[in-house]
Motif scaffolding. Sequence first.
Motif, short mmCIF file in Angstrom:
data_model
loop_
_atom_site.label_atom_id
_atom_site.label_comp_id
_atom_site.label_asym_id
_atom_site.label_seq_id
_atom_site.Cartn_x
_atom_site.Cartn_y
_atom_site.Cartn_z
N ILE A 13 0.86 -1.18 0.00
CA ILE A 13 0.00 0.00 0.00
C ILE A 13 0.90 1.23 0.00
CG2 ILE A 13 -1.71 1.31 1.33
CD1 ILE A 13 -2.63 -1.43 2.47
N PRO A 14 0.65 2.18 -0.91
CA PRO A 14 1.48 3.39 -0.92
C PRO A 14 1.32 4.17 0.39
CG PRO A 14 0.06 3.27 -2.87
CD PRO A 14 -0.37 2.18 -1.94
N ASP A 15 2.35 4.94 0.75
CA ASP A 15 2.24 5.81 1.92
C ASP A 15 1.03 6.72 1.72
OD1 ASP A 15 4.52 4.77 3.06
OD2 ASP A 15 5.83 6.36 2.29
N GLY A 16 0.14 6.74 2.68
CA GLY A 16 -1.05 7.56 2.58
C GLY A 16 -2.23 6.85 1.93
N GLY A 17 -2.04 5.63 1.44
CA GLY A 17 -3.14 4.87 0.85
C GLY A 17 -3.20 4.94 -0.66
N TRP A 18 -4.07 4.09 -1.22
CA TRP A 18 -4.22 4.02 -2.67
C TRP A 18 -4.86 5.27 -3.25
CZ3 TRP A 18 -1.54 0.89 -5.44
CH2 TRP A 18 -1.10 -0.31 -4.89
N LEU A 19 -5.87 5.82 -2.59
CA LEU A 19 -6.52 7.02 -3.13
C LEU A 19 -5.51 8.16 -3.28
CD1 LEU A 19 -9.94 7.06 -1.23
CD2 LEU A 19 -9.48 6.31 -3.57
N LYS A 20 -4.76 8.39 -2.23
CA LYS A 20 -3.76 9.46 -2.26
C LYS A 20 -2.65 9.13 -3.26
CE LYS A 20 -0.88 12.26 0.79
NZ LYS A 20 -0.51 12.49 2.20
N GLY A 21 -2.21 7.88 -3.27
CA GLY A 21 -1.14 7.48 -4.18
C GLY A 21 -1.52 7.65 -5.64
N VAL A 22 -2.71 7.21 -6.01
CA VAL A 22 -3.16 7.36 -7.40
C VAL A 22 -3.36 8.83 -7.73
CG1 VAL A 22 -5.03 6.87 -9.03
CG2 VAL A 22 -4.18 5.05 -7.54
N ARG A 23 -3.97 9.57 -6.81
CA ARG A 23 -4.19 11.01 -7.03
C ARG A 23 -2.86 11.72 -7.28
NH1 ARG A 23 -3.58 15.10 -3.74
NH2 ARG A 23 -3.66 13.92 -1.80
N GLN A 24 -1.88 11.46 -6.43
CA GLN A 24 -0.59 12.12 -6.58
C GLN A 24 0.15 11.67 -7.84
OE1 GLN A 24 1.22 11.36 -2.74
NE2 GLN A 24 0.52 13.33 -1.95
N SER A 25 0.01 10.38 -8.20
CA SER A 25 0.68 9.89 -9.40
C SER A 25 0.12 10.55 -10.67
CB SER A 25 0.57 8.37 -9.52
OG SER A 25 -0.74 7.99 -9.92
N ARG A 26 -1.09 11.06 -10.57
CA ARG A 26 -1.73 11.75 -11.69
C ARG A 26 -1.59 13.27 -11.56
NH1 ARG A 26 -5.37 8.40 -14.79
NH2 ARG A 26 -5.26 6.30 -13.96
N ASN A 27 -0.80 13.70 -10.58
CA ASN A 27 -0.55 15.13 -10.34
C ASN A 27 -1.84 15.92 -10.16
OD1 ASN A 27 2.33 14.96 -10.50
ND2 ASN A 27 2.09 14.72 -12.71
N LEU A 28 -2.76 15.36 -9.37
CA LEU A 28 -4.02 16.01 -9.09
C LEU A 28 -4.09 16.43 -7.63
CD1 LEU A 28 -6.37 13.51 -10.95
CD2 LEU A 28 -5.81 15.83 -11.68
N SER A 29 -4.71 17.56 -7.38
CA SER A 29 -4.93 18.00 -6.00
C SER A 29 -6.21 17.36 -5.48
CB SER A 29 -5.06 19.53 -5.95
OG SER A 29 -6.26 19.94 -6.58
N GLN A 30 -6.37 17.38 -4.17
CA GLN A 30 -7.62 16.90 -3.58
C GLN A 30 -8.80 17.70 -4.12
OE1 GLN A 30 -7.24 17.07 0.71
NE2 GLN A 30 -6.67 14.91 0.81
N ARG A 31 -8.62 18.99 -4.28
CA ARG A 31 -9.70 19.85 -4.78
C ARG A 31 -10.13 19.44 -6.18
NH1 ARG A 31 -8.82 25.30 -3.15
NH2 ARG A 31 -10.27 24.70 -1.55
N GLU A 32 -9.16 19.14 -7.06
CA GLU A 32 -9.50 18.72 -8.43
C GLU A 32 -10.28 17.41 -8.44
OE1 GLU A 32 -5.92 20.22 -11.28
OE2 GLU A 32 -5.33 18.93 -9.60
N VAL A 33 -9.82 16.44 -7.66
CA VAL A 33 -10.51 15.15 -7.62
C VAL A 33 -11.87 15.30 -6.96
CG1 VAL A 33 -10.39 12.76 -6.84
CG2 VAL A 33 -8.32 13.91 -7.62
N ALA A 34 -11.94 16.12 -5.92
CA ALA A 34 -13.22 16.35 -5.23
C ALA A 34 -14.24 16.93 -6.20
CB ALA A 34 -13.01 17.27 -4.04
N GLU A 35 -13.83 17.90 -7.02
CA GLU A 35 -14.75 18.49 -8.00
C GLU A 35 -15.25 17.42 -8.98
OE1 GLU A 35 -12.82 21.81 -9.90
OE2 GLU A 35 -12.72 22.94 -8.02
#
Length: 110
Positions: A13-35
């Motif tokens: 499991i990536p540090d911070g979990g899969w959701l955070k890991g995938v989000r960061q690997s796609r260079n997306l902020s929480q705000r962008e994914v939340a929208e």
Amino acid sequence: MDYQTEGIEVPDIPDGGWLKGVRQSRNLSQREVAERAGVSQQAFDQFERGEMKGSVTLETLRNAADALDSELVYFLRPRRAGGRRSARRSGTGSAASYVGGDEELPVNLL
């Protein structure tokens, strides 16, 4: 470090979990994914935290996977041999076969 489960490589499991890991690997902020998910940034932060605590729901993971343009794959693998061999279709997605050792088990793609 990855570990093996009878020939199936299971990544750590990536540090911070899969959701955070995938989000960061796609260079997306929480705000962008939340929208994209139709929730607030604070709600998506709670999704990521909930995943790490083990309290996130499958519905939340499906929503997050869609927002991350990702496919959610969820399966259980019995610890010991037994049960019936099958591959069947599920109402929530398609099923593929998972073959491990001498068993063939259904894998649902959610």
